[in-house]
Design an enzyme around this catalytic site. Structure first.
Site, short mmCIF file in Angstrom:
data_model
loop_
_atom_site.label_atom_id
_atom_site.label_comp_id
_atom_site.label_asym_id
_atom_site.label_seq_id
_atom_site.Cartn_x
_atom_site.Cartn_y
_atom_site.Cartn_z
N CYS A 209 0.84 -1.22 0.00
CA CYS A 209 0.00 0.00 0.00
C CYS A 209 0.87 1.26 0.00
O CYS A 209 0.63 2.19 -0.77
CB CYS A 209 -0.94 -0.01 1.19
SG CYS A 209 -2.11 -1.39 1.19
N HIS A 210 1.87 1.30 0.90
CA HIS A 210 2.70 2.49 1.00
C HIS A 210 4.18 2.16 1.04
O HIS A 210 5.00 3.03 1.37
CB HIS A 210 2.31 3.31 2.24
CG HIS A 210 0.88 3.74 2.24
ND1 HIS A 210 -0.11 3.01 2.81
CD2 HIS A 210 0.27 4.83 1.68
CE1 HIS A 210 -1.27 3.61 2.64
NE2 HIS A 210 -1.07 4.71 1.96
N GLY A 211 4.53 0.91 0.76
CA GLY A 211 5.94 0.56 0.60
C GLY A 211 6.72 0.40 1.88
O GLY A 211 7.88 0.82 1.94
#
Length: 245
Positions: A209-211
């Site tokens: 989702c956001h690494g």
């Protein structure tokens, strides 16, 4: 009104009186004797009292023995009466406190978790079903639970990391009870996403989702997540069973 005032000025007002006497009794002489000269006796009403048919209530059954004698001194029984009052007040106080405690317990217990929720409070996992080097996901309290059977290489690699260089400093020994088993919640500490196992730059977990990248000990190594993956309360049993919760 003027006629009444005029009659009073000339002494012509009359007075009527009422007298109650026992039945079959002659009217006393004082009842028919005329009053002062200012008034004129015009009539007397006699109402008989049938004393023989009147029942006088007796409340002696409800009175204390110490107070039945009208000649007794009130101070002589004050200690006994006070003791009775203290005992009654204490009994009522204890009964009220016990009733209040029961009501409070009943009220508080109504807030406790239901039986179906308590049944999911703990989960039992057979560790023999998880092969070495693999990660299995279970559902516990509505959250994904990751159980990882780590290899010797993963254990050696994670324990060689200097914890002081990490964003959320924790050693591998602090996060596991047995070196080959990693027990963590699969909830990313950034925004609550579910990471992917055996992925990312550090071979542990990766949140697409956001690494956010986690290592094989569940520690944050790269990305926006501020904390390591949570380690729930768990216990290893002798028969190769893991109890979480």
């Amino acid at each position: 009104m003027q006629s009444v005032v005029k009659a009073a000025s000339v002494g012509q007002l009359a007075k009527a009186s009422c007298l109650g006497v026992p039945a079959n009794t002659a009217l006393p002489a004082a009842a028919v004797a005329g009053p002062a000269k200012t008034y004129k006796k015009v009539g007397t009403q006699v109402r008989s009292i049938h004393a023989g048919n009147v029942d006088v209530p007796d409340f002696s059954y409800y009175r204390r023995s110490a107070t039945k004698d009208p000649t007794s001194d009130n101070k002589s029984s004050i200690e006994n009466r006070n003791a009775f009052s203290y005992v009654m007040a204490g009994t009522l106080g204890v009964s009220g406190a016990y009733t209040a405690k029961a009501l409070v317990n009943q009220f508080v217990s109504s807030w406790s978790a239901s039986q179906d929720v308590l049944a999911l409070a703990k989960i039992e996992i057979k560790l023999a079903d998880i092969p070495e080097g693999k990660n299995m996901t279970f559902k516990w309290r509505g959250k994904p639970l990751f159980i990882r059977h780590r290899t010797a290489e993963e254990i050696e690699r994670e324990r060689a990391i200097d914890a002081s260089t990490l964003r959320d400093p924790q050693t591998d020994e602090d996060r596991v009870q047995q070196a080959e088993w990693l027990v963590i919640l699969g909830v990313c500490t950034h925004l609550g996403c579910v990471p992917i196992a055996n992925a990312g730059e550090f071979g542990g977990y990766y949140c697409p989702c956001h690494g956010s990248h986690y290592d094989a000990s569940g520690r944050i190594r790269k990305g926006p997540a501020p904390l390591n993956l949570e380690v729930p309360v768990h216990e290893f049993m002798d028969e190769g069973t893991l109890i979480v919760g």
